[in-house]
Design a protein around this motif. Structure first.
Motif, mmCIF file in Angstrom:
data_model
loop_
_atom_site.group_PDB
_atom_site.id
_atom_site.type_symbol
_atom_site.label_atom_id
_atom_site.label_comp_id
_atom_site.label_asym_id
_atom_site.label_seq_id
_atom_site.Cartn_x
_atom_site.Cartn_y
_atom_site.Cartn_z
ATOM 1 N N ASP A 116 -5.572 21.779 61.350
ATOM 2 C CA ASP A 116 -6.179 21.127 60.189
ATOM 3 C C ASP A 116 -5.138 20.445 59.297
ATOM 4 O O ASP A 116 -5.487 19.660 58.417
ATOM 5 N N GLU A 119 -5.544 16.799 59.444
ATOM 6 C CA GLU A 119 -6.666 16.228 58.709
ATOM 7 C C GLU A 119 -6.258 15.839 57.288
ATOM 8 O O GLU A 119 -6.874 14.968 56.673
ATOM 9 N N ASN A 139 -8.442 20.091 72.354
ATOM 10 C CA ASN A 139 -9.336 19.221 73.119
ATOM 11 C C ASN A 139 -8.673 17.852 73.205
ATOM 12 O O ASN A 139 -7.630 17.613 72.602
ATOM 13 N N SER A 141 -9.965 14.837 72.367
ATOM 14 C CA SER A 141 -10.603 13.754 71.604
ATOM 15 C C SER A 141 -10.361 13.831 70.104
ATOM 16 O O SER A 141 -10.933 13.037 69.354
ATOM 17 N N SER A 142 -9.524 14.740 69.645
ATOM 18 C CA SER A 142 -9.282 14.885 68.204
ATOM 19 C C SER A 142 -8.089 14.037 67.757
ATOM 20 O O SER A 142 -7.153 13.810 68.522
ATOM 21 N N TYR A 143 -8.146 13.589 66.504
ATOM 22 C CA TYR A 143 -7.032 12.912 65.825
ATOM 23 C C TYR A 143 -6.567 11.654 66.579
ATOM 24 O O TYR A 143 -5.381 11.330 66.603
ATOM 25 N N TYR A 144 -7.509 10.941 67.169
ATOM 26 C CA TYR A 144 -7.158 9.760 67.954
ATOM 27 C C TYR A 144 -6.483 8.689 67.112
ATOM 28 O O TYR A 144 -5.526 8.046 67.552
#
Length: 352
Positions: A116, A119, A139, A141-144
């Motif tokens: 986090d 973020e 995963n 697909s995060s923080y692309y």
């Protein structure tokens, strides 16, 4: 309060530069073009361009226009960020034994933080604060947006556990395919043939798919499980019924947490391991503490940490001399596999 018009233009161009929409070396719209696009005076558009130039984001060429400035070398901070989803609970996987000696040997400070953190941090703040990042990809697909900006600016990133196929970051991975093979081969050696693979949910991460394919490859070489067991797999919520209906005698679970939960669901019907054997993955601390202790596939977290530390430092050293100055087209990332091991405990026994 509404932002001044020049600031709106500045923000739009600033974001386009940082995300790579306006790549290094590309031409920036002129004062006239901006004034027409945003319906403002040329004085307003000029102010936006002037601030971009002052902030070292663009440069001007007399008679040709304004262009996005090539990435300049960052000032070294001596710090590396390690993003780990379970940073506050290393019982799920402790990389520190391998990574800290590397950081100490090369004179870097390591900041370990949960995901986090990303973020709350902009790409610019990240690249100013750190020389590089080790990113455990829970995963793919995060923080692309953030990762894309890091790639565009040549910021050193090394991923752990998963490859990010849309980027060219090097990856350090456990050999999950080998893990699936080892688990299936062990159960076959104990006389089991009706062996299922149990997923925790219907969402199958990259690492879990590799484990499953290793299981499939070994089972196909040994027994005709596709005919005997439908497709040989089930999710945890339907596992007990599936085990009973298919007369399963052993199961490989996608990870230790799923295996422990399956043991709880099954309880004494059938008994474990007298009538039913279970194997997990990851060798978390709880695997040795449950009753019966869980047979599992262990990852070499220390070696993965060591290799990730060496790789990010190598990337930092390379980026200092070969900074990427052009709009980057991603290629398949290089992956280094780390061997896994079978840890035999009481949850697996020969089939009667």
């Amino acid at each position: 309060m509404k932002e001044p018009l020049y600031k709106q233009i500045y923000d739009a161009l600033h974001d386009a530069i940082l995300t790579g929409t306006l790549a290094p070396g590309s031409r920036v719209p002129t004062e006239k073009e901006l004034s027409e696009t945003y319906q403002v005076s040329r004085i307003t558009s000029k102010r936006a361009l002037t601030e971009l130039e002052q902030n070292q984001l663009i440069y001007r060429v007399q008679g040709s226009g304004s262009f996005v400035r090539q990435k300049t070398s960052r000032v070294a901070t001596g710090k590396i960020l390690f993003v780990l989803p379970f940073a506050n609970d290393l019982s799920l996987g402790n990389f520190t034994e391998g990574i800290y000696p590397i950081m100490q040997a090369y004179g870097y400070e390591l900041l370990m933080t949960p995901a986090d953190y990303l973020e709350k941090t902009s790409p610019q703040e990240l690249m100013q604060e750190f020389d590089g990042m080790i990113y455990y990809a829970s995963n793919t697909s995060s923080y692309y947006d953030l990762l894309f900006t890091c790639q565009q600016h040549g910021f050193p990133v090394v991923t752990l556990d998963k490859q990010l196929h849309d980027f060219d970051f090097p990856a350090i991975l456990p050999d999950n395919f080998e893990g699936g093979q080892l688990a299936a081969a062990h159960l076959l050696s104990l006389g089991h043939q009706r062996i299922a693979y149990i997923f925790g949910s219907r969402h199958h991460p990259q690492s879990v798919r590799k484990r499953y394919l290793g299981y499939v490859e070994t089972m196909q070489r040994s027994v005709d499980f596709l005919t005997k067991l439908d497709d040989g797999r089930a999710v945890l919520t339907e596992a007990v019924t599936y085990i009973q209906d298919q007369q399963i005698t052993a199961a490989i679970c996608e990870n230790d947490l799923v295996a422990i939960e399956l043991m709880r669901h099954i309880r004494q019907h059938p008994q474990i391991p007298a009538d039913f054997s279970i194997i997990g993955f990851d060798n978390i601390q709880a695997a040795a503490l449950v009753d019966p202790a869980l047979t599992t596939i262990g990852q070499n977290f220390a070696e993965m940490g060591r290799l990730a530390g060496l790789k990010v430092i190598e990337q930092i050293n390379q980026s200092a001399d070969t900074a990427q100055e052009k709009n980057h087209v991603s290629t398949e990332p290089a992956a280094q596999l780390v061997a896994v091991s079978l840890i035999i405990r009481e949850s697996t026994q020969p089939k009667e």
